[in-house]
Design an enzyme around this catalytic site. Sequence first.
Site, PDB file in Angstrom:
ATOM      1  N   ALA A  64       0.855  -1.194   0.000  1.00  0.00           N
ATOM      2  CA  ALA A  64       0.000   0.000   0.000  1.00  0.00           C
ATOM      3  C   ALA A  64       0.888   1.240   0.000  1.00  0.00           C
ATOM      4  CB  ALA A  64      -0.890  -0.015   1.230  1.00  0.00           C
ATOM      5  N   GLY A 107       0.745  -5.150   0.885  1.00  0.00           N
ATOM      6  CA  GLY A 107      -0.250  -5.375  -0.166  1.00  0.00           C
ATOM      7  C   GLY A 107       0.361  -6.025  -1.401  1.00  0.00           C
ATOM      8  N   GLU A 110       0.285  -9.600  -0.601  1.00  0.00           N
ATOM      9  CA  GLU A 110      -1.113 -10.046  -0.682  1.00  0.00           C
ATOM     10  C   GLU A 110      -1.543 -10.196  -2.144  1.00  0.00           C
ATOM     11  OE1 GLU A 110      -2.172  -6.732   1.993  1.00  0.00           O
ATOM     12  OE2 GLU A 110      -3.443  -8.174   3.020  1.00  0.00           O
TER      13      GLU A 110
HETATM   14  C1  HXC Z   1       5.031   4.573  -0.718  1.00  0.00           C
HETATM   15  C2  HXC Z   1       7.137   3.747  -0.941  1.00  0.00           C
HETATM   16  C3  HXC Z   1       6.742   2.512  -0.392  1.00  0.00           C
HETATM   17  C4  HXC Z   1       5.373   2.363  -0.004  1.00  0.00           C
HETATM   18  C5  HXC Z   1       8.826   2.404  -0.854  1.00  0.00           C
HETATM   19  N1  HXC Z   1       8.443   3.630  -1.219  1.00  0.00           N
HETATM   20  N2  HXC Z   1       7.825   1.703  -0.344  1.00  0.00           N
HETATM   21  N3  HXC Z   1       6.285   4.768  -1.097  1.00  0.00           N
HETATM   22  N4  HXC Z   1       4.560   3.436  -0.178  1.00  0.00           N
HETATM   23  N5  HXC Z   1       4.894   1.225   0.480  1.00  0.00           N
HETATM   24  C6  HXC Z   1       9.247   4.695  -1.808  1.00  0.00           C
HETATM   25  C7  HXC Z   1      10.207   5.292  -0.808  1.00  0.00           C
HETATM   26  O1  HXC Z   1       9.566   6.243   0.010  1.00  0.00           O
HETATM   27  C8  HXC Z   1      11.237   5.908  -1.729  1.00  0.00           C
HETATM   28  O2  HXC Z   1      10.732   7.100  -2.253  1.00  0.00           O
HETATM   29  C9  HXC Z   1      11.300   4.908  -2.871  1.00  0.00           C
HETATM   30  O3  HXC Z   1      10.082   4.158  -2.817  1.00  0.00           O
HETATM   31  C10 HXC Z   1      12.452   3.928  -2.727  1.00  0.00           C
HETATM   32  O4  HXC Z   1      12.388   3.356  -1.440  1.00  0.00           O
HETATM   33  P1  HXC Z   1      13.627   3.347  -0.426  1.00  0.00           P
HETATM   34  O5  HXC Z   1      13.089   3.176   0.936  1.00  0.00           O
HETATM   35  O6  HXC Z   1      14.528   4.507  -0.670  1.00  0.00           O
HETATM   36  O7  HXC Z   1      14.381   2.020  -0.923  1.00  0.00           O
HETATM   37  P2  HXC Z   1      15.181   0.976  -0.036  1.00  0.00           P
HETATM   38  O8  HXC Z   1      16.113   1.675   0.908  1.00  0.00           O
HETATM   39  O9  HXC Z   1      15.781   0.022  -1.015  1.00  0.00           O
HETATM   40  O10 HXC Z   1      14.111   0.222   0.867  1.00  0.00           O
HETATM   41  C11 HXC Z   1      13.121  -0.542   0.204  1.00  0.00           C
HETATM   42  C12 HXC Z   1      12.044  -0.973   1.223  1.00  0.00           C
HETATM   43  C13 HXC Z   1      11.478   0.295   1.943  1.00  0.00           C
HETATM   44  C14 HXC Z   1      12.640  -1.934   2.256  1.00  0.00           C
HETATM   45  C15 HXC Z   1      10.951  -1.710   0.438  1.00  0.00           C
HETATM   46  O11 HXC Z   1      11.124   1.256   0.950  1.00  0.00           O
HETATM   47  C16 HXC Z   1      10.268   0.013   2.754  1.00  0.00           C
HETATM   48  O12 HXC Z   1      10.352  -0.495   3.894  1.00  0.00           O
HETATM   49  N6  HXC Z   1       9.078   0.360   2.231  1.00  0.00           N
HETATM   50  C17 HXC Z   1       7.818   0.195   2.936  1.00  0.00           C
HETATM   51  C18 HXC Z   1       7.296  -1.197   2.750  1.00  0.00           C
HETATM   52  C19 HXC Z   1       6.031  -1.440   3.561  1.00  0.00           C
HETATM   53  O13 HXC Z   1       5.952  -1.145   4.778  1.00  0.00           O
HETATM   54  N7  HXC Z   1       4.990  -1.977   2.892  1.00  0.00           N
HETATM   55  C20 HXC Z   1       3.695  -2.224   3.537  1.00  0.00           C
HETATM   56  C21 HXC Z   1       2.797  -1.027   3.367  1.00  0.00           C
HETATM   57  S1  HXC Z   1       1.327  -1.172   4.298  1.00  0.00           S
HETATM   58  P3  HXC Z   1      11.507   8.518  -2.080  1.00  0.00           P
HETATM   59  O14 HXC Z   1      10.604   9.501  -2.725  1.00  0.00           O
HETATM   60  O15 HXC Z   1      11.695   8.704  -0.642  1.00  0.00           O
HETATM   61  O16 HXC Z   1      12.803   8.297  -2.795  1.00  0.00           O
HETATM   62  C22 HXC Z   1       0.365  -2.203   3.439  1.00  0.00           C
HETATM   63  C23 HXC Z   1      -1.017  -2.498   4.017  1.00  0.00           C
HETATM   64  C24 HXC Z   1      -1.575  -1.436   4.911  1.00  0.00           C
HETATM   65  O17 HXC Z   1       0.688  -2.710   2.414  1.00  0.00           O
HETATM   66  C25 HXC Z   1      -2.915  -1.772   5.459  1.00  0.00           C
HETATM   67  C26 HXC Z   1      -4.016  -1.744   4.418  1.00  0.00           C
HETATM   68  C27 HXC Z   1      -5.353  -2.131   4.878  1.00  0.00           C
END
Ligand code: HXC
Length: 254
Positions: A64, A107, A110
């Site tokens: 997400a 997501g 998922e």
């Molecule tokens: C928005 C995201 C993102 C996300 C990464 N980015 N994941 N933007 N939503 N889920 C963006 C970062 O902000 C960054 O943008 C760019 O992508 C590259 O990411 P980095 O963090 O710089 O890369 P890296 O250091 O290689 O780390 C990769 C990563 C990390 C480990 C995947 O980005 C991360 O932890 N992302 C979050 C993953 C996460 O928590 N997913 C679950 C989401 S919640 P900028 O502009 O800063 O360069 C979900 C369900 C929620 O899915 C509930 C629903 C009902």
Amino acid sequence: MEHIIVTRPRPGVMLVTLNRPRSLNALNKALLIELAGTLNEAGADADVRAVVLTGDERSFSAGADIKEMPESGIPPFAQADRLKSWKVIERFPKPLVAAVNGYALGGGCELTQLCDIVIAGENARFGTPEIKIAAFAGDGGTQRIPRAVGKARTMMMMLTGEPIDAVTALAWGLAVEVVPVEKTVDRALEIAAAIAEKSPLAAQMVKAEILMSFEKPLDESLSLERKMLMWQSEDHQEGINAFVEKRAPRFTGR
Ligand code: HXC
């Protein structure tokens, strides 16, 4: 479309590529709506017999879009059009093959589990890190992932938020094959093309029956399976004729 690319690289096969590389293909609402619209069209198009879903080599999808969250938190994630899009993906009747390189998180993970066959590149990382932002895998993950990998492994994934690698995902049943990164999409297309040669009616029936085994009590699903056995089609007759006549079948989907 802004967030996905749609091509038809092989007969009967649609390739859908998530295309928000700067956000690691995070699933914002607009992308989900585009994806659902594309699958609705693919579902209605007799020339599409299987769909491959992929991202890029760095990320299938990081889940997400967290940047859509800050202003109003998680509640917008229950907005009707967003939930409706997930429902369309969940109910897509044709075979859906995921080609997963890099991150398949939250997501994104998922989404892989709504696909029917998952091919993982060697760099794939499957995970449910939502707990790190005090959320949980609320797009079906808390219910589907335990059914795929069991309670203890799901607890480990969801309570620590740490991803598993491709080989572990293979061993746990989240993926069926691990291949070199540059081969992931080709392998998924190859599988989709093999499915596309089969009767599309039979392929959809197989998919529906297998999914039924996860959704219904056994006595009900066995009885439905028995009823579906009565089903007849021109394709079925063609399959039998082709076998007897020692020739390749020509399935029309009727
Ligand atoms: C928005 C995201 C993102 C996300 C990464 N980015 N994941 N933007 N939503 N889920 C963006 C970062 O902000 C960054 O943008 C760019 O992508 C590259 O990411 P980095 O963090 O710089 O890369 P890296 O250091 O290689 O780390 C990769 C990563 C990390 C480990 C995947 O980005 C991360 O932890 N992302 C979050 C993953 C996460 O928590 N997913 C679950 C989401 S919640 P900028 O502009 O800063 O360069 C979900 C369900 C929620 O899915 C509930 C629903 C009902």
